[in-house]
Motif scaffolding. Structure first.
Motif, PDB file in Angstrom:
ATOM      1  N   GLU A  26     -17.486   5.155  -7.124  1.00 56.35           N
ATOM      2  CA  GLU A  26     -18.693   4.925  -6.087  1.00 56.35           C
ATOM      3  C   GLU A  26     -20.299   5.764  -6.821  1.00 56.35           C
ATOM      4  O   GLU A  26     -21.182   4.749  -6.818  1.00 56.35           O
TER       5      GLU A  26
ATOM      6  N   VAL B 108       0.257   2.877  -3.794  1.00 56.02           N
ATOM      7  CA  VAL B 108      -0.707   3.944  -3.469  1.00 56.02           C
ATOM      8  C   VAL B 108      -0.429   5.532  -4.302  1.00 56.02           C
ATOM      9  O   VAL B 108      -1.192   6.432  -4.925  1.00 56.02           O
TER      10      VAL B 108
ATOM     11  N   HIS C 114       0.953  -1.120  -0.010  1.00 56.65           N
ATOM     12  CA  HIS C 114       0.017  -0.095   0.306  1.00 56.65           C
ATOM     13  C   HIS C 114       0.698   0.885  -0.302  1.00 56.65           C
ATOM     14  O   HIS C 114       0.790   2.149  -0.549  1.00 56.65           O
ATOM     15  N   ALA C 115       1.650   1.405   0.882  1.00 57.64           N
ATOM     16  CA  ALA C 115       2.412   2.621   0.732  1.00 57.64           C
ATOM     17  C   ALA C 115       3.033   2.803  -0.393  1.00 57.64           C
ATOM     18  O   ALA C 115       3.922   3.825  -0.647  1.00 57.64           O
TER      19      ALA C 115
ATOM     20  N   LEU D 219     -12.609  -8.040   5.431  1.00 63.32           N
ATOM     21  CA  LEU D 219     -13.634  -6.464   5.220  1.00 63.32           C
ATOM     22  C   LEU D 219     -14.989  -7.065   5.940  1.00 63.32           C
ATOM     23  O   LEU D 219     -15.271  -6.562   6.182  1.00 63.32           O
TER      24      LEU D 219
ATOM     25  N   VAL E 216     -19.353   3.970   2.095  1.00 65.84           N
ATOM     26  CA  VAL E 216     -19.225   3.259   1.485  1.00 65.84           C
ATOM     27  C   VAL E 216     -17.368   2.946   0.563  1.00 65.84           C
ATOM     28  O   VAL E 216     -16.287   2.239  -0.360  1.00 65.84           O
TER      29      VAL E 216
ATOM     30  N   VAL F  67     -13.909   4.890   0.921  1.00 65.72           N
ATOM     31  CA  VAL F  67     -12.050   4.415   1.289  1.00 65.72           C
ATOM     32  C   VAL F  67     -12.044   5.964   2.292  1.00 65.72           C
ATOM     33  O   VAL F  67     -11.465   5.708   3.332  1.00 65.72           O
TER      34      VAL F  67
ATOM     35  N   LEU G 280      -8.918 -11.574   1.879  1.00 63.74           N
ATOM     36  CA  LEU G 280      -9.310  -9.858   2.445  1.00 63.74           C
ATOM     37  C   LEU G 280     -10.816  -9.029   2.057  1.00 63.74           C
ATOM     38  O   LEU G 280     -11.200  -8.617   2.857  1.00 63.74           O
ATOM     39  N   GLY G 281     -11.453  -9.605   1.684  1.00 62.18           N
ATOM     40  CA  GLY G 281     -13.177 -10.318   1.018  1.00 62.18           C
ATOM     41  C   GLY G 281     -13.571 -10.771   3.178  1.00 62.18           C
ATOM     42  O   GLY G 281     -14.495 -10.319   3.795  1.00 62.18           O
TER      43      GLY G 281
ATOM     44  N   LEU H 188     -14.811  -7.162   9.556  1.00 67.25           N
ATOM     45  CA  LEU H 188     -14.780  -5.955  10.071  1.00 67.25           C
ATOM     46  C   LEU H 188     -16.299  -5.090  10.483  1.00 67.25           C
ATOM     47  O   LEU H 188     -16.562  -4.196  10.564  1.00 67.25           O
TER      48      LEU H 188
END
Lengths: 146, 146
Positions: free
Chosen positions: B43, B20, B16-17, B140, B60, B62, B136-137, B143
Motif C-alpha cells: 500500500e 491465508v 480464506h481459512a 466492497l 486502506v 487489511v 466481490l467488488g 460496505l
DNA sequence: CATGAGAATGTGCGTGCGCACGCATTCAAG
DNA sequence: CTTGAATGCGTGCGCACGCACATTCTCATG
C-alpha cells in the motif's frame, strides 16, 4: 491474465476482513454467540448422530484442530454440547450437540443468515452468487487434494 | 435462492481459512516477510509520494488502524519504512517506504503472486476469475457506503 | 506376549490482534 | 483569546489462535 485472478484474491481478502467482524458482532449482540461457536454447532448439528470426534470437527470446521478442544470445553460449560467417550477407541472423544445447543443454533441461524443476506448476497445477482460458489468450490477441491 | 449465496459465503470462509496461512508460511519461509508486512509495504509503495498517514494506512490496508502503529514500528526497526512527522498537522505521523523496503517488496512479490497463481488462480477460468472479482467488488462498494 | 510405531487428544506457551482509553493537537464557536 | 468538542495517534490489556510437546491409547509386527 492472472491480473484479474490477483484482483479476485485481493477482493476476497478485503471482503473477509470487513465482513467477518461485522457478522460476528451482530451475532454476538443478538444471541451472545461467537461466530466460532456457531460454526462448531452447525457442523455438529448436520453430522450423523449429531456428534463428531475432535479430529473430524477440526477437519471440517474453519477453526484449527487444537482450538476445537477449547471451544468444545466452553460449549460444554454452557450446556450446548456434551463430551462423550468412544468405547471403541478410548483415545478419541466425541462432542455431541444437546437439545439446548440445537435451540441456540435455531435462534441464531436467522440472525446470521440475515446478516449474510443484507451485507453479501444482496449485492450479487443469482448468476454471480452461483459463479462465486462454484469457482471457490474448485479452489477448495484442489486444496483438499493436496 | 439465497441458498447459493450462503454457499458462496461459506466457500469464501473456507478458502480464506485454508489459503491465508499457507501463503503466509510460503512468504515467510522464502523472504522472512509476514503477510501483514507485505500488505502494508504494498500500500505504501503504490501511494502518492510513497507515504501514508497511519489513519490512511489503516483505512486502506487489511489490518486495523490500531495494529498499523505496531507494524510500522517493526518495519521501521528493520529499516523498511521511516516514520516522519507532518509539519502541517503535528498529530499525524507519516510512514514512508524506504529503498530497502521497496527492494524487499520486489523480492517478495513473485513469491506471493506465484503462490496465488498456483493455489488460487490456476483452478479458475478467466471468466470465473473476472466474475469473482467483480462480484466481490460490488460487496466492497456496498460496505464502503455504510 | 512384548514392543515399537503411529494416531487422537489436551495443554503450556508465545504471538497476533482489536478495543478502549489517554494524550497531544486542531478547529470551531463564543 | 478562551474553551470545549473533535481528530489522529500510541499503548495497556485481554482474548483468540496455532504450534509444539506430553500423554494415552491402538495396532501391527516379531
Amino acid at each position: 491474465m492472472s491480473d484479474t485472478g490477483v484482483a479476485a484474491w485481493a477482493a476476497l481478502l478485503r471482503v473477509h476482513a470487513a465482513l467477518v467482524p461485522q457478522l460476528d458482532r451482530e451475532l454476538q449482540a443478538a444471541c451472545g454467540l461467537p461466530l466460532t461457536w456457531y460454526d462448531v454447532l452447525l457442523e455438529l448439528n448436520s453430522a450423523p448422530g449429531r456428534r463428531l470426534s475432535m479430529g473430524e470437527l477440526g477437519a471440517v470446521a474453519v477453526v484449527s484442530r487444537s482450538r476445537v478442544s477449547r471451544v468444545v470445553d466452553q460449549l460444554a460449560a454452557d450446556g450446548l454440547v456434551t463430551r462423550e467417550a468412544n468405547p471403541d477407541d478410548r483415545r478419541s472423544a466425541y462432542a455431541t450437540i444437546t437439545e439446548a445447543g440445537r435451540a441456540r443454533l435455531r435462534a441464531a441461524a436467522p440472525v446470521y443468515l440475515g446478516g449474510i443476506e443484507r451485507h453479501f448476497t444482496a449485492q450479487l445477482t443469482a448468476a454471480e452468487a452461483f459463479s462465486v460458489a462454484t469457482a471457490l468450490g474448485k479452489v477448495l477441491a484442489a486444496l483438499d487434494r493436496s
